[in-house]
Scaffold this active site. Structure first.
Site, PDB file in Angstrom:
ATOM      1  N   ASP A 137      12.577  -0.755   4.573  1.00 40.66           N
ATOM      2  CA  ASP A 137      11.610   0.343   4.545  1.00 40.66           C
ATOM      3  C   ASP A 137      12.101   1.552   5.324  1.00 40.66           C
ATOM      4  OD1 ASP A 137       9.267   1.639   3.893  1.00 40.66           O
ATOM      5  OD2 ASP A 137       8.054   0.658   5.418  1.00 40.66           O
ATOM      6  N   GLU A 142      -0.047  -0.968   5.728  1.00 33.52           N
ATOM      7  CA  GLU A 142       1.025  -0.451   6.572  1.00 33.52           C
ATOM      8  C   GLU A 142       0.918   1.043   6.793  1.00 33.52           C
ATOM      9  OE1 GLU A 142       5.163   1.093   7.471  1.00 33.52           O
ATOM     10  OE2 GLU A 142       3.776   1.589   5.857  1.00 33.52           O
ATOM     11  N   ASP A 198       0.842  -1.190   0.000  1.00 39.80           N
ATOM     12  CA  ASP A 198       0.000   0.000   0.000  1.00 39.80           C
ATOM     13  C   ASP A 198       0.879   1.243   0.000  1.00 39.80           C
ATOM     14  OD1 ASP A 198       0.724  -0.806   2.690  1.00 39.80           O
ATOM     15  OD2 ASP A 198      -0.587   0.779   3.435  1.00 39.80           O
TER      16      ASP A 198
END
Length: 458
Positions: A174, A148, A85
């Site tokens: 990330d 997330e 997402d």
């Protein structure tokens, strides 16, 4: 081990997979049948799993909340966590953010950095390890969420409702290199006041991004005083202001610069700029009261001092304060706030301080959502192994583990850290307009991830 030849041969395939996944608009939307976060995140999750399956990994989709892809069948698992997402897009993009384009060696698109590009780089690293048939002692499992950027229902569903066992060690690509060994607490909440007047006030997109736009409707008799002050407001706030006629009203718009809420000083908050402007207008209404509150309790401070939460510690530094969104709903004005809390404090301590300082302000505290900090010891095997991979590939033995305010999936389970993917010389464009990936960084990403995954799994 030298993977140079394999990386070069796979490079174009990796780029095309990034383009394919980034082309899917996976901003969370209203739930649909079988798609808890809307059609976009479900489609992106399915796309990632299809790519992994085409490489020979064993995949499973857990009701479009999350999915995993396995290489190997060993009992001990090395987890690689990522998400498909993305945050909403705003501002003037060089291209359609969901029709990625390569311009001057840079791939533009929402998610090329956060987190589709890095996630696929790790997947292609495993593809190379598999093709080389290198012996591994651990199963490699990609755990991929579709929620997330908001409230992590994906991870709750995967680990707590489906009861999938957690890997023994994990990382998530990330954040930044060399790695993040401690992450501040993430505390999101809303400051709310009731109104009786009709107000048109809006700005920002999400808790976790610096608001790059905000606007308000004002009476047309304010035009002269507004135009007189526009230049002064731009000088004071660093925002760009625009005034437009809207029938019998005026729309005053402030434009700032988006940034990740973990680093609010790298952006320019348009809501703060707009509230500063409104606070200087000769208004006698509820909008004036709201702007006065804002400038007294929030203003341009990024540490929460006006609310009594300017906390800090030696490990992680100061609390950060971001206003990500303002809206009017059901005769309420709502400011959505994001704090990154030093690792030695709990989010409840912040809440208690805020509620104490709000007393008598006309605003109240609502809808808290807390994700507490994490702290993995620097001398742990996981941290030291990943750090050694970075040192080996990059050649910078002075690079040390970092503390950050970003909120990664490292918090979803024990013994997990954020490892890359941004290199020290890469601009942090996560959550920002014109997010791009410099394609010449892909080779070093791949070298680092190949070395790290092989080191941890062999």
């Amino acid at each position: 081990m030298d993977f140079e030849k394999q990386i070069k041969a796979d490079r174009e395939s990796l780029i095309q997979d990034i383009i394919k996944l980034v082309s899917i608009n996976s901003v969370e939307a209203a739930p649909e049948a079988g798609m808890p976060f809307g059609a976009g995140p479900a489609k992106a999750l399915d796309c990632f799993l299809e790519i992994a399956n085409s490489m020979g990994l064993t995949v499973e989709n857990f009701d479009n909340y999350a999915g995993h892809a396995d290489y190997g069948e060993q009992d001990e698992i090395l987890g690689i966590l990522g998400h498909v997402d993305v945050v909403p897009c705003s501002g003037n993009w060089i291209c359609d953010p969901f029709k990625p384009e390569i311009i001057d060696g840079k791939l533009y698109g929402r998610g090329v950095l956060d987190d589709k590009g890095p996630l696929l780089a790790c997947l292609h690293a495993v593809k190379i390890l598999k093709a080389m048939e290198l012996p591994l002692q651990k199963r490699i499992r990609f755990i991929v969420g579709a929620n997330e950027e908001t409230d992590w229902k994906c991870m709750d569903y995967y680990f707590n409702q489906k009861k999938i066992p957690a890997p023994q060690m994990s990382f998530t690509p990330d954040a930044v290199f060399p790695l993040i060994y401690a992450e501040k607490g993430v505390f999101q909440y809303q400051l709310v006041t009731d109104i009786t007047e009709e107000l048109v006030l809006s700005g920002g997109n999400a808790f976790n991004a610096v608001a790059d736009h905000a606007s308000v409707l004002l009476p047309e008799e304010m035009e002269a005083v507004i135009r007189k002050n526009l230049l002064s407001w731009e000088t004071q706030t660093n925002c760009h202001f625009r005034l437009d006629r809207m029938d019998s009203s005026l729309r005053l718009t402030a434009e700032g610069i988006a940034a990740h809420a973990a680093h609010p000083s790298t952006g320019i908050n348009a809501i703060s700029g707009l509230m500063k402007a409104v606070s200087e207008l000769p208004l006698q209404n509820e909008l004036s009261r709201i702007a006065a509150f804002y400038m007294k309790y929030i203003g341009f401070d990024l540490t929460g001092k006006g609310l009594g939460i300017d906390l800090s510690d030696e490990i992680s530094g100061k609390l950060s304060f971001n206003v990500g969104k303002v809206e009017v709903q059901d005769y309420k004005v709502i400011f959505s706030i994001d704090n990154r809390v030093p690792v030695t404090y709990r989010c409840m301590q912040v809440q208690e301080l805020i509620q104490k300082h709000l007393s008598g302000s006309g605003f109240r505290f609502e809808n808290p959502n807390a994700t507490e900090s994490i702290h993995i010891p620097k001398d742990s095997f996981l941290v030291q192994a990943l750090l050694e991979s970075y040192h080996t590939v990059v050649g910078d033995s002075s690079a040390m583990p970092l503390v950050d305010g970003a909120c990664s999936y490292a918090r979803a389970l024990d013994n997990c850290v954020a490892f890359g993917a941004l290199l020290p010389d890469q601009p942090d464009l996560m959550h920002q307009t014109n997010e791009y990936l410099e394609l010449d960084k892909l080779d070093i990403w791949m070298k680092i991830y190949l070395d790290a995954i092989y080191r941890l799994a062999k």
